[in-house]
Design a protein around this motif. Structure first.
Motif, PDB file in Angstrom:
ATOM      1  N   PHE A   4       0.839  -1.189   0.000  1.00 28.13           N
ATOM      2  CA  PHE A   4       0.000   0.000   0.000  1.00 28.13           C
ATOM      3  C   PHE A   4       0.876   1.241   0.000  1.00 28.13           C
ATOM      4  N   TRP A   5       0.596   2.121  -0.923  1.00 28.45           N
ATOM      5  CA  TRP A   5       1.334   3.374  -1.052  1.00 28.45           C
ATOM      6  C   TRP A   5       0.343   4.519  -0.999  1.00 28.45           C
ATOM      7  N   PRO A   6       0.710   5.609  -0.357  1.00 31.77           N
ATOM      8  CA  PRO A   6      -0.211   6.744  -0.326  1.00 31.77           C
ATOM      9  C   PRO A   6      -0.179   7.501  -1.648  1.00 31.77           C
ATOM     10  N   SER A   7      -1.353   7.861  -2.103  1.00 31.97           N
ATOM     11  CA  SER A   7      -1.427   8.736  -3.272  1.00 31.97           C
ATOM     12  C   SER A   7      -1.670  10.171  -2.827  1.00 31.97           C
ATOM     13  N   GLU A   8      -2.096  10.332  -1.548  1.00 31.74           N
ATOM     14  CA  GLU A   8      -2.292  11.674  -1.002  1.00 31.74           C
ATOM     15  C   GLU A   8      -2.223  11.636   0.520  1.00 31.74           C
ATOM     16  N   LEU A   9      -1.546  12.620   1.080  1.00 31.36           N
ATOM     17  CA  LEU A   9      -1.518  12.856   2.526  1.00 31.36           C
ATOM     18  C   LEU A   9      -2.029  14.269   2.722  1.00 31.36           C
ATOM     19  N   LYS A  10      -2.996  14.423   3.624  1.00 29.54           N
ATOM     20  CA  LYS A  10      -3.581  15.745   3.807  1.00 29.54           C
ATOM     21  C   LYS A  10      -3.843  15.990   5.291  1.00 29.54           C
ATOM     22  N   VAL A  11      -3.300  17.099   5.815  1.00 27.65           N
ATOM     23  CA  VAL A  11      -3.542  17.499   7.195  1.00 27.65           C
ATOM     24  C   VAL A  11      -4.727  18.458   7.174  1.00 27.65           C
ATOM     25  N   SER A  12      -5.678  18.252   8.087  1.00 23.01           N
ATOM     26  CA  SER A  12      -6.853  19.119   8.150  1.00 23.01           C
ATOM     27  C   SER A  12      -6.465  20.545   8.547  1.00 23.01           C
ATOM     28  N   LYS A  13      -7.329  21.495   8.245  1.00 25.19           N
ATOM     29  CA  LYS A  13      -7.049  22.905   8.548  1.00 25.19           C
ATOM     30  C   LYS A  13      -6.797  23.136  10.033  1.00 25.19           C
ATOM     31  N   ASP A  14      -7.489  22.399  10.898  1.00 24.82           N
ATOM     32  CA  ASP A  14      -7.288  22.584  12.341  1.00 24.82           C
ATOM     33  C   ASP A  14      -6.095  21.784  12.870  1.00 24.82           C
ATOM     34  N   ARG A  15      -5.413  21.052  11.967  1.00 27.17           N
ATOM     35  CA  ARG A  15      -4.199  20.281  12.278  1.00 27.17           C
ATOM     36  C   ARG A  15      -4.476  19.094  13.204  1.00 27.17           C
ATOM     37  N   ARG A  16      -5.722  18.669  13.340  1.00 22.58           N
ATOM     38  CA  ARG A  16      -6.088  17.596  14.262  1.00 22.58           C
ATOM     39  C   ARG A  16      -6.333  16.245  13.574  1.00 22.58           C
ATOM     40  N   MET A  17      -6.259  16.219  12.240  1.00 21.35           N
ATOM     41  CA  MET A  17      -6.505  14.984  11.496  1.00 21.35           C
ATOM     42  C   MET A  17      -5.518  14.872  10.340  1.00 21.35           C
ATOM     43  N   LEU A  18      -5.125  13.628  10.074  1.00 23.30           N
ATOM     44  CA  LEU A  18      -4.327  13.318   8.891  1.00 23.30           C
ATOM     45  C   LEU A  18      -5.129  12.334   8.058  1.00 23.30           C
ATOM     46  N   SER A  19      -5.383  12.683   6.813  1.00 26.28           N
ATOM     47  CA  SER A  19      -6.070  11.776   5.890  1.00 26.28           C
ATOM     48  C   SER A  19      -5.030  11.216   4.930  1.00 26.28           C
ATOM     49  N   VAL A  20      -5.042   9.903   4.800  1.00 28.80           N
ATOM     50  CA  VAL A  20      -4.118   9.221   3.903  1.00 28.80           C
ATOM     51  C   VAL A  20      -4.949   8.444   2.892  1.00 28.80           C
ATOM     52  N   THR A  21      -4.806   8.783   1.629  1.00 25.09           N
ATOM     53  CA  THR A  21      -5.468   8.050   0.559  1.00 25.09           C
ATOM     54  C   THR A  21      -4.437   7.087  -0.014  1.00 25.09           C
ATOM     55  N   PHE A  22      -4.782   5.810  -0.028  1.00 27.42           N
ATOM     56  CA  PHE A  22      -3.860   4.783  -0.509  1.00 27.42           C
ATOM     57  C   PHE A  22      -4.126   4.461  -1.977  1.00 27.42           C
ATOM     58  N   ASN A  23      -3.161   3.825  -2.607  1.00 28.35           N
ATOM     59  CA  ASN A  23      -3.224   3.516  -4.034  1.00 28.35           C
ATOM     60  C   ASN A  23      -4.386   2.603  -4.415  1.00 28.35           C
ATOM     61  N   ASP A  24      -4.992   1.932  -3.435  1.00 23.79           N
ATOM     62  CA  ASP A  24      -6.156   1.088  -3.734  1.00 23.79           C
ATOM     63  C   ASP A  24      -7.474   1.807  -3.472  1.00 23.79           C
ATOM     64  N   GLY A  25      -7.410   3.135  -3.179  1.00 26.60           N
ATOM     65  CA  GLY A  25      -8.615   3.928  -2.967  1.00 26.60           C
ATOM     66  C   GLY A  25      -9.077   4.028  -1.525  1.00 26.60           C
ATOM     67  N   ILE A  26      -8.515   3.234  -0.632  1.00 26.41           N
ATOM     68  CA  ILE A  26      -8.891   3.287   0.783  1.00 26.41           C
ATOM     69  C   ILE A  26      -8.351   4.587   1.385  1.00 26.41           C
ATOM     70  N   VAL A  27      -9.205   5.256   2.163  1.00 26.94           N
ATOM     71  CA  VAL A  27      -8.807   6.480   2.843  1.00 26.94           C
ATOM     72  C   VAL A  27      -8.812   6.220   4.345  1.00 26.94           C
ATOM     73  N   ALA A  28      -7.695   6.506   4.989  1.00 29.76           N
ATOM     74  CA  ALA A  28      -7.587   6.398   6.447  1.00 29.76           C
ATOM     75  C   ALA A  28      -7.581   7.821   6.998  1.00 29.76           C
ATOM     76  N   THR A  29      -8.547   8.124   7.862  1.00 28.04           N
ATOM     77  CA  THR A  29      -8.615   9.426   8.508  1.00 28.04           C
ATOM     78  C   THR A  29      -8.193   9.219   9.949  1.00 28.04           C
ATOM     79  N   LEU A  30      -7.033   9.764  10.295  1.00 30.81           N
ATOM     80  CA  LEU A  30      -6.386   9.459  11.561  1.00 30.81           C
ATOM     81  C   LEU A  30      -6.280  10.701  12.439  1.00 30.81           C
ATOM     82  N   PRO A  31      -6.909  10.677  13.617  1.00 32.23           N
ATOM     83  CA  PRO A  31      -6.806  11.811  14.527  1.00 32.23           C
ATOM     84  C   PRO A  31      -5.368  12.001  15.020  1.00 32.23           C
ATOM     85  N   ALA A  32      -4.973  13.259  15.200  1.00 33.38           N
ATOM     86  CA  ALA A  32      -3.629  13.572  15.699  1.00 33.38           C
ATOM     87  C   ALA A  32      -3.383  12.892  17.043  1.00 33.38           C
TER      88      ALA A  32
END
Length: 120
Positions: A4-32
């Motif tokens: 699994f490789w990330p196609s996108e890493l995105k930190v939320s505007k409030d800096r409290r969440m990291l969203s990771v979109t993987f190459n298979d389309g799965i998105v993991a939304t991870l609280p800080a």
């Protein structure tokens, strides 16, 4: 290496969440907070079995920075000064899949030790 490789890493505007979109389309939304208290760093995990630390008081922690580490991971820096955890793609995927259960276990550990998610 991870399949699994990330196609996108995105930190939320409030800096409290990291969203990771993987190459298979799965998105993991991870609280800080989850990332901070389950950091793969030796400071949190220890240097061997039975040395894991239960980190209290991180409910309001935020992500300060995310920096690539090679082609296999990112280093996440938090606003409490912790920045030694190197999060591999497979560990981020694992947290996306099992993070709720791991966080529930963390909350049980806090309760058993008389600790809190809030800063005191």
């Amino acid at each position: 290496m991870s399949d699994f490789w990330p196609s996108e890493l995105k930190v939320s505007k409030d800096r409290r969440m990291l969203s990771v979109t993987f190459n298979d389309g799965i998105v993991a939304t991870l609280p800080a907070e989850l990332l901070r208290v389950l950091s793969p760093s030796a400071e949190v995990q220890g240097h061997g079995p039975g040395q894991k630390v239960t980190v209290p008081g991180k409910r309001d922690v935020a992500i300060r920075a995310v920096a690539p580490t090679g082609n296999y991971a990112v280093r996440i820096a938090f606003d409490d000064g912790h920045d030694s955890g190197i999060f591999t793609w497979s560990y981020l995927r694992e947290l996306g899949e099992t993070g709720e259960a791991k966080f529930a276990e963390y909350e049980r550990e806090l309760a058993e030790k008389g600790l809190s998610r809030d800063r005191r």
